[in-house]
Design a protein around this motif. Structure first.
Motif, short mmCIF file in Angstrom:
data_model
loop_
_atom_site.label_atom_id
_atom_site.label_comp_id
_atom_site.label_asym_id
_atom_site.label_seq_id
_atom_site.Cartn_x
_atom_site.Cartn_y
_atom_site.Cartn_z
N ALA A 173 -3.23 59.19 25.97
CA ALA A 173 -1.85 59.53 26.31
C ALA A 173 -1.76 60.07 27.73
O ALA A 173 -0.77 59.85 28.43
N ALA A 174 -2.81 60.75 28.19
CA ALA A 174 -2.81 61.28 29.56
C ALA A 174 -2.73 60.15 30.58
O ALA A 174 -2.04 60.27 31.60
N ASN A 175 -3.42 59.03 30.32
CA ASN A 175 -3.34 57.88 31.22
C ASN A 175 -1.91 57.36 31.31
O ASN A 175 -1.40 57.06 32.39
N LEU A 176 -1.27 57.23 30.16
CA LEU A 176 0.09 56.70 30.13
C LEU A 176 1.06 57.65 30.80
O LEU A 176 2.03 57.22 31.45
N ILE A 177 0.83 58.96 30.65
CA ILE A 177 1.70 59.95 31.30
C ILE A 177 1.62 59.81 32.82
O ILE A 177 2.63 59.78 33.52
N VAL A 178 0.39 59.72 33.34
CA VAL A 178 0.23 59.57 34.79
C VAL A 178 0.86 58.28 35.27
O VAL A 178 1.56 58.25 36.30
N CYS A 179 0.66 57.20 34.53
CA CYS A 179 1.21 55.91 34.92
C CYS A 179 2.74 55.94 34.95
O CYS A 179 3.36 55.49 35.91
N GLU A 180 3.34 56.49 33.89
CA GLU A 180 4.80 56.53 33.81
C GLU A 180 5.39 57.51 34.82
O GLU A 180 6.42 57.23 35.44
N GLN A 181 4.77 58.67 34.97
CA GLN A 181 5.27 59.64 35.95
C GLN A 181 5.22 59.06 37.36
O GLN A 181 6.14 59.26 38.15
N ALA A 182 4.16 58.37 37.68
CA ALA A 182 4.03 57.77 39.02
C ALA A 182 5.05 56.65 39.21
O ALA A 182 5.63 56.50 40.29
N ASN A 196 -10.80 57.09 28.89
CA ASN A 196 -10.84 56.61 30.27
C ASN A 196 -11.14 55.13 30.38
O ASN A 196 -11.04 54.56 31.48
N LEU A 197 -11.51 54.48 29.29
CA LEU A 197 -11.93 53.09 29.37
C LEU A 197 -10.78 52.17 29.77
O LEU A 197 -10.94 51.29 30.61
N SER A 198 -9.62 52.36 29.18
CA SER A 198 -8.47 51.51 29.50
C SER A 198 -7.23 52.37 29.65
O SER A 198 -7.21 53.54 29.25
N LEU A 199 -6.19 51.78 30.18
CA LEU A 199 -4.95 52.52 30.40
C LEU A 199 -4.33 52.96 29.09
O LEU A 199 -3.66 53.99 29.02
N LEU A 200 -4.55 52.19 28.01
CA LEU A 200 -3.97 52.50 26.70
C LEU A 200 -4.86 53.43 25.88
O LEU A 200 -4.51 53.77 24.76
N GLY A 201 -6.01 53.84 26.43
CA GLY A 201 -6.95 54.63 25.65
C GLY A 201 -6.57 56.08 25.47
O GLY A 201 -7.09 56.75 24.59
#
Length: 602
Positions: A558-567, A551-556
């Protein structure tokens, strides 16, 4: 000779024996057989018996560090080439679209593995042995089960739960945090984020709410919630298999920090976005059926298999194959059929009236006879139509019951898998058995289902296992850990803080799964010297910190990247979640949730 022994040599050999013994014990536990390190251990013991035991306290600390580093590191050429291969893997894992080599994470992991073998850091046989099949089996099984749960409308019902009797944006935000955390613990965080992202975007847009806090809530809560179970995320799979901690013990150890972490994370989000969420009136969210309709449409068009068994090719507009709540569509269909029946009856009556008019050359008896004949024919036709429609309605009812039964079978098999895991049955084979049971019960070609499995992720794991094992053989991780171990022992508060900081840092620099592979055995071995209970706590601490670190950074994560790309790629509700936006919330949330969670971990 014994009296004249160099204390530095004696201390070095004693440390060598201790390190080799720990390494050999770890290898026996992992592979069930003696390794090549044993022969090196016996050779070291044979050399040491010629020297008298000399206290090591007289050695200069800098001398200890120098000898540890020289002893732990492999030959210089192997260290350089192994570091180069690992560096290429790391760059492509963290930045998969790097301009000079945009081949992605999966190909990057295979490239790193191939370089480790080509540079002779490890042999081909050692590369094959480095691949952990139980982890791959558990990952494959859980992915197949998640595909069937998706088909059984599990995530559609979770979406409906988000909007059921909800009041305002703050209530919705809290529900997103809670539902994403619980679902990710059972269905993995990546699956949860893939399925729920666009649905949450649609809810936010429908009620004129800013999407940013809801996207952050989904990604961060999915990461926190996935820490509670061995099947919640890939690094937990690695920890569960290597540590042999049972599913129930793992759950009981991490569940209290996870629940508190979800509430803290939601509170931080509310503090950050209280004003934006307060701009909307806290009135009851509009009709649940409207939001449910959005969920049905989204699930049907994005995440569901096409209906496989339909009794009539023209029924696509009636009820989706996997939909149980088809009352509205069914009423509309009956209404349409009633209108068409009335139109047909009216046309038949008109034709009958025209045909029964007095005609030249026919007497009244003939006219009456013709009228009776045509009236009887039209009544017979109407009766046939009604019977036909009744049979169709019966088939539709049977079809809906079949779908309902199938959904419950999927849920029961999934519950059976979770019960098996809680009872301590082998996790990999429990997941594979559940997956194959669902495939057999589906009773149709499994290719469409198996095509939804992320084989690229499985291949990425294979390459990563080989690359990390090769980097371990360079001796760099061992040398660094030897320097840090005295300051990172988990029996002290300062040691726990230092270890947590190292895990947080490495998880964001080298990703969480490689961090677990690099540190897991070493952290556990250090804790095992204190007590077996501390060894278990060390594994659970590694699982908690490495997961929340995402949760610290967007690259930390894969779930963060999935949400970012899906959005970002959403055709109707696209939104760009930036790196800085995530970091402003992610940094304080990660530090607070990690620290307080560690206090509850016993």
């Amino acid at each position: 000779m014994m009296a004249d022994a160099d204390p530095v040599v004696v201390w070095t050999l004693e440390h060598l024996i201790e390190s080799c013994g720990a390494f050999a014990s770890d290898e026996r536990r992992r592979h069930g057989q003696e390794t090549a390190s044993n022969s090196f251990l016996f050779c070291a013991i044979d050399c040491t018996i010629h020297f008298s035991p000399t206290p090591t306290d007289s050695l200069n600390p800098s001398t200890k560090i120098e000898f540890i580093s020289k002893m732990a590191l492999a030959p210089t050429v192997m260290v350089v080439l192994g570091s180069l291969a690992f560096g290429i893997f790391w760059i492509l894992a963290v930045f998969p679209a790097v301009p000079f080599l945009p081949i992605g994470r999966t190909a990057g992991s295979l490239l790193g593995a191939m370089l480790m073998v080509m540079f002779r850091v490890i042999s081909p046989e050692e590369a094959y042995d480095a691949i952990d099949l139980p982890i791959l089996g558990l990952l494959f099984g859980t992915m197949v089960v998640s595909v069937f749960l998706e088909r059984a409308d599990m995530f559609k019902y979770l979406g409906k739960l988000l909007s059921w009797k909800s009041r305002g944006g703050k209530d919705l935000l809290f529900r997103v945090c809670l539902i994403s955390a619980l679902s990710s613990a059972l269905f993995t965080n990546d699956t949860c984020c893939v399925v729920l992202t666009e649905f949450i975007l649609k809810i936010a847009r429908q009620h004129n709410l800013p999407p940013q806090p809801f996207l952050l809530a989904l990604a961060s809560s999915a990461n926190i919630g996935s820490s509670a179970t061995p099947i919640g995320n890939p690094q937990n799979l690695v920890i569960a298999v290597q540590s042999k901690i049972s599913f129930g013990k793992f759950l009981l150890g991490v569940l209290p920090p996870m629940l508190l972490g979800v509430f803290l994370n939601a509170a931080i989000l509310l503090i950050y976005y209280w004003k934006k969420l307060s701009d909307e009136k806290d009135v009851e969210v509009a009709s649940v059926s409207a939001v449910a309709g959005i969920g049905d449409q989204y699930v049907a068009s994005h995440h569901r298999f096409s209906p496989a068994t339909m009794s009539h090719k023209d029924w696509d507009s009636m009820v989706p194959c996997s939909s149980v709540d088809g009352n509205f569509a069914h009423v509309e269909t009956l209404r349409n059929r009633r209108i068409s029946t009335e139109s047909y009856s009216h046309s038949v009556s008109s034709s009958k009236a025209e045909l029964t008019m007095p005609l030249n050359g026919f007497n009244e008896e003939a006219q009456a006879s013709m009228s009776y004949t045509r009236s009887g024919s039209s009544m017979k036709g109407m009766k046939d139509e009604i019977l036909f429609y009744s049979s169709e309605e019966k088939e539709a009812t049977i079809e809906r019951w079949k779908v309902l039964l199938w959904n419950w079978l999927v849920y029961l098999v999934t519950i059976g898998m979770l019960v098996s895991l809680l009872m301590g049955v082998n996790m990999s084979w429990s997941a594979i058995t559940a997956a194959l049971a669902l495939i057999v019960l589906d009773f149709k070609d499994a290719r469409p289902c198996l095509e939804k499995v992320s084989y690229s992720l499985l291949i990425f794991f294979c390459g990563m296992f080989i690359t990390v094992d090769g980097f371990n053989k360079t001796g760099i991780p061992s040398a660094l850990w030897d320097l840090m171990e005295p300051y990172a022992r988990i029996d002290t508060a300062s040691g726990t803080a230092v270890l947590a900081f190292v895990i947080l840092f490495l998880s964001n620099v080298a990703s969480n799964v490689p961090t677990v592979l690099l540190l897991g055995a070493r952290v556990a071995a250090s804790a095992a010297e204190i007590s077996p209970a501390e060894e278990t706590r060390a594994w659970l601490m590694l699982a908690w910190v490495s997961t929340v670190a995402g949760n610290l950074s967007l690259l930390g994560s894969a779930a963060n990247l999935i949400v970012c790309e899906q959005a970002r790629r959403s055709q109707s509700f696209g939104y760009n979640l930036s790196f800085l936006t995530h970091l402003k919330f992610g940094f304080p949330s990660t530090i607070i949730v990690t620290g307080i969670g560690l206090l509850l971990m016993r």
